[in-house]
Write a protein that holds these residues in place. Structure first.
Motif, PDB file in Angstrom:
ATOM      1  N   SER A  15       0.858  -1.189   0.000  1.00  0.00           N
ATOM      2  CA  SER A  15       0.000   0.000   0.000  1.00  0.00           C
ATOM      3  C   SER A  15       0.896   1.242   0.000  1.00  0.00           C
ATOM      4  O   SER A  15       2.120   1.130   0.191  1.00  0.00           O
ATOM      5  N   GLY A  16       0.291   2.414  -0.194  1.00  0.00           N
ATOM      6  CA  GLY A  16       1.063   3.669  -0.205  1.00  0.00           C
ATOM      7  C   GLY A  16       1.855   3.848   1.088  1.00  0.00           C
ATOM      8  O   GLY A  16       3.041   4.185   1.065  1.00  0.00           O
ATOM      9  N   GLY A  17       1.200   3.603   2.231  1.00  0.00           N
ATOM     10  CA  GLY A  17       1.866   3.774   3.521  1.00  0.00           C
ATOM     11  C   GLY A  17       3.004   2.785   3.691  1.00  0.00           C
ATOM     12  O   GLY A  17       4.074   3.125   4.198  1.00  0.00           O
ATOM     13  N   GLN A  18       2.774   1.530   3.257  1.00  0.00           N
ATOM     14  CA  GLN A  18       3.835   0.524   3.373  1.00  0.00           C
ATOM     15  C   GLN A  18       5.015   0.883   2.469  1.00  0.00           C
ATOM     16  O   GLN A  18       6.163   0.654   2.833  1.00  0.00           O
ATOM     17  N   LYS A  19       4.717   1.449   1.288  1.00  0.00           N
ATOM     18  CA  LYS A  19       5.804   1.889   0.400  1.00  0.00           C
ATOM     19  C   LYS A  19       6.639   2.964   1.080  1.00  0.00           C
ATOM     20  O   LYS A  19       7.862   2.975   0.989  1.00  0.00           O
TER      21      LYS A  19
ATOM     22  N   ALA B  19      -2.037   1.091   7.528  1.00  0.00           N
ATOM     23  CA  ALA B  19      -1.445   0.905   6.200  1.00  0.00           C
ATOM     24  C   ALA B  19      -1.522  -0.563   5.795  1.00  0.00           C
ATOM     25  O   ALA B  19      -1.187  -1.447   6.585  1.00  0.00           O
ATOM     26  N   GLY B  20      -2.006  -0.805   4.568  1.00  0.00           N
ATOM     27  CA  GLY B  20      -2.046  -2.174   4.051  1.00  0.00           C
ATOM     28  C   GLY B  20      -3.313  -2.940   4.413  1.00  0.00           C
ATOM     29  O   GLY B  20      -3.405  -4.139   4.147  1.00  0.00           O
TER      30      GLY B  20
ATOM     31  N   GLN C 117      -4.321   8.122  -5.034  1.00  0.00           N
ATOM     32  CA  GLN C 117      -3.377   8.469  -3.972  1.00  0.00           C
ATOM     33  C   GLN C 117      -2.152   9.198  -4.550  1.00  0.00           C
ATOM     34  O   GLN C 117      -1.620  10.110  -3.933  1.00  0.00           O
ATOM     35  N   PHE C 118      -1.700   8.760  -5.716  1.00  0.00           N
ATOM     36  CA  PHE C 118      -0.565   9.414  -6.373  1.00  0.00           C
ATOM     37  C   PHE C 118      -1.113  10.141  -7.594  1.00  0.00           C
ATOM     38  O   PHE C 118      -1.284   9.536  -8.651  1.00  0.00           O
TER      39      PHE C 118
ATOM     40  N   HIS D 288      -6.213   8.834   6.574  1.00  0.00           N
ATOM     41  CA  HIS D 288      -5.622   8.407   7.844  1.00  0.00           C
ATOM     42  C   HIS D 288      -5.874   9.431   8.935  1.00  0.00           C
ATOM     43  O   HIS D 288      -5.479   9.221  10.075  1.00  0.00           O
TER      44      HIS D 288
END
Lengths: 271, 277
Positions: A138-142, B38-39, B86-87, B198
């Protein structure tokens, strides 16, 4: 020690991004750079890291001008950066290979590289992710994996460019603890963030507005200066906003609080 | 408009389940926050609703029609539903901001006058200066400016359903306030919004309900005050608590199930001015 002396920078469209900025980044300290979107924060960091050519002015690392081979070598050797977009980091699809790429470039013996990878992943709570493909994160994990790549390498100066923007509150706290840990190891840290929690414990904050540094000082000096933050388009810390809004309504706290705990204390003392 | 996710399970090739038997009903005009560590599957949930990941089992139904069925008319779906990734750089391809925003309108055959008017309105709404920015390349923008542009590209076609993945990440204070106010306006005017975030402060400010995901499963689907009620549980789920709630708990202030900042200040004012009277 990094010294920036009167630097200016314009991109091809002739719009000034950095205008006559001077600053010093002191060794072993945490310096934060605050400024609204497009104010030139990331450009300033890229100039310091010699990723962009300077139009005017000089940047020195340990008194060596970075505008020469020796200076660039020093920058590459001493500095690491966690970029805003983690996808800009990865050179290998597998996390372990990606982190080892940096270790190899820093001449870390192959025999201890796996231990370095494991320890870096532990620090960001990605234990056991060595063989994972970056595309499945995920974005956060990246963002965590990108930070692990930098933490694994023993840089003396580390830049975090909006490195917590996609992290959940726990992930943010973990990275803040990593930064605290690095500070205890006498590393030099530069943080660029819009999140007040990330810069709350900085030794010094530089506030950028209209392409210039308009104020520098301790975290408390900068973050409790409501009018200056507002003028610079920065998020006002929650306790400071509460202090200001209650003041407008005729309720005056003794001191301007900076944390939830301080705010609660000030509110309780109003009784 | 009725959007339903029924027993949806999604996994990427050879991975564990990213979404595990998700059931979710989204009603017209709802502002649904989606959060979790996250994830946990937030982005995958959003992208599954947008038609990017066909569930290995289960369905996504828009007005009773399975969006992954071949017969489903995808052009009208794209007009009804927009997503901001997100990006944001992943969704740009035009050479300047003006054409980037106009592209979506071109696809739904607006007249040149209407296209110009709507593009200007969208730029103004997200705070991109028309004269200064219209010819700038989307790829030359700062991180926060890219987020504003991506939102402008989505709202310019006036979608019924707007999906947003971390729209505030990297945005400065002014930018955040501006986007919050745009989203509140869209919500007031009936747009259904699903937002991954978040940030417990933002979620408690704008969302009617919040879905909390943990390891691909829904742990909560409730109003903000109930989702953020228990500090221990919030820490365990990695979602944090809004600062209004943290401070209220520290000083024993009852927020009456409304965790918004304006209610927090109102309650404080009532408490302290009453004490002075």
């Amino acid at each position: 020690m990094i010294n920036v002396s009167n630097i200016s920078f314009t991109y091809n469209n002739n719009k000034k991004i950095i205008e006559n900025i001077s600053l010093s980044i002191e060794p072993g300290k945490v310096t934060a750079i605050l400024g609204k979107n497009g104010s030139g924060k990331s450009t300033l960091v890229r100039l310091i890291l010699a990723l962009l050519p300077i139009s005017d002015g000089k940047i020195y690392i340990d008194d060596i001008d970075i505008n020469c081979k020796e200076g660039i070598n020093q920058i590459r050797k001493q500095c690491g950066i966690v970029f805003q977009n983690p996808d800009n980091h990865f050179v290998s699809p597998i996390i372990e290979d990606d982190i080892k790429f940096g270790l190899t470039n820093h001449h870390v013996p192959e025999t201890i590289q796996s231990d370095c990878v494991k320890s870096a992943l532990d620090k960001v709570s990605l234990t056991g992710y060595e063989k994972r493909n970056v595309s499945t994160l995920s974005g956060g994990q990246k963002q965590k994996a990108a930070a692990a790549g930098i933490l694994a390498v023993d840089n003396s100066i580390i830049f975090f460019d909006e490195a917590t923007s996609m992290l959940d509150p726990n992930g943010r706290k973990e990275l803040q603890l990593c930064i605290e840990d690095l500070r205890n190891q006498n590393k030099t840290i530069v943080i660029i963030s819009q999140n007040i929690e990330d810069v709350l414990h900085a030794d010094k904050i530089l506030l950028i507005s209209d392409h210039q540094i308009i104020k520098s000082g301790s975290a408390r000096d900068i973050l409790t200066d409501y009018e200056t933050l507002k003028g610079a388009g920065i998020q006002i810390p929650f306790p400071v906003q509460v202090y200001h809004d209650l003041f407008q309504k005729g309720i005056k706290m003794k001191n301007c609080p900076l944390t939830s705990g301080e705010l609660a204390e000030e509110l309780c003392s109003l009784k | 408009m009725q959007l339903e996710i029924k027993h949806a399970t999604v996994r990427y090739s050879n991975s564990d389940k990213i979404l595990d038997n998700i059931d979710l009903n989204i009603t017209e005009g709802q502002f649904l926050g989606i959060t979790g560590k996250a994830g946990c599957g937030k982005t995958t949930l959003l992208e599954t609703i947008a038609g990017f990941h066909k569930p290995e089992s289960g369905f996504v139904l828009l007005d009773g029609q399975n969006i992954y069925e071949k017969r489903f008319v995808s052009q009208s779906f794209r007009k009804r539903l927009q997503i901001v990734f997100q990006f944001p750089e992943n969704q740009f391809f035009e050479s300047d901001i003006w054409n980037e925003i106009g592209f979506g309108l071109k696809n739904i055959s607006s007249s040149p006058e209407e296209k110009e008017r709507k593009t200007i309105e969208a730029m103004l709404a997200v705070g991109l200066d028309i004269n200064e920015m219209k010819n700038v390349s989307p790829f030359a923008l700062s991180g926060g400016q890219k987020r504003r542009l991506a939102l402008a590209c989505a709202i310019v076609v006036s979608p019924e359903i707007l999906l947003l993945d971390e729209p505030f990440s990297g945005l400065d204070g002014d930018g955040q306030n501006q986007i919050i106010s745009i989203l509140k306006d869209l919500h007031r005017n009936g747009t259904t919004i699903l937002m991954v975030s978040h940030d417990p402060n933002v979620l408690s400010e704008v969302a009617d309900k919040i879905v909390v995901l943990d390891a691909g499963k829904i742990q909560f689907n409730d109003i903000p005050s109930r989702v953020f009620a228990d500090k221990y549980l919030c820490d365990k789920l990695g979602i944090g608590q809004p600062e209004t709630k943290i401070t209220a708990d520290l000083i024993g202030l009852d927020l009456d199930e409304d965790l918004t900042y304006s209610n927090f200040i109102k309650k404080l004012e009532k408490k302290y001015l009453a004490a002075h009277d």
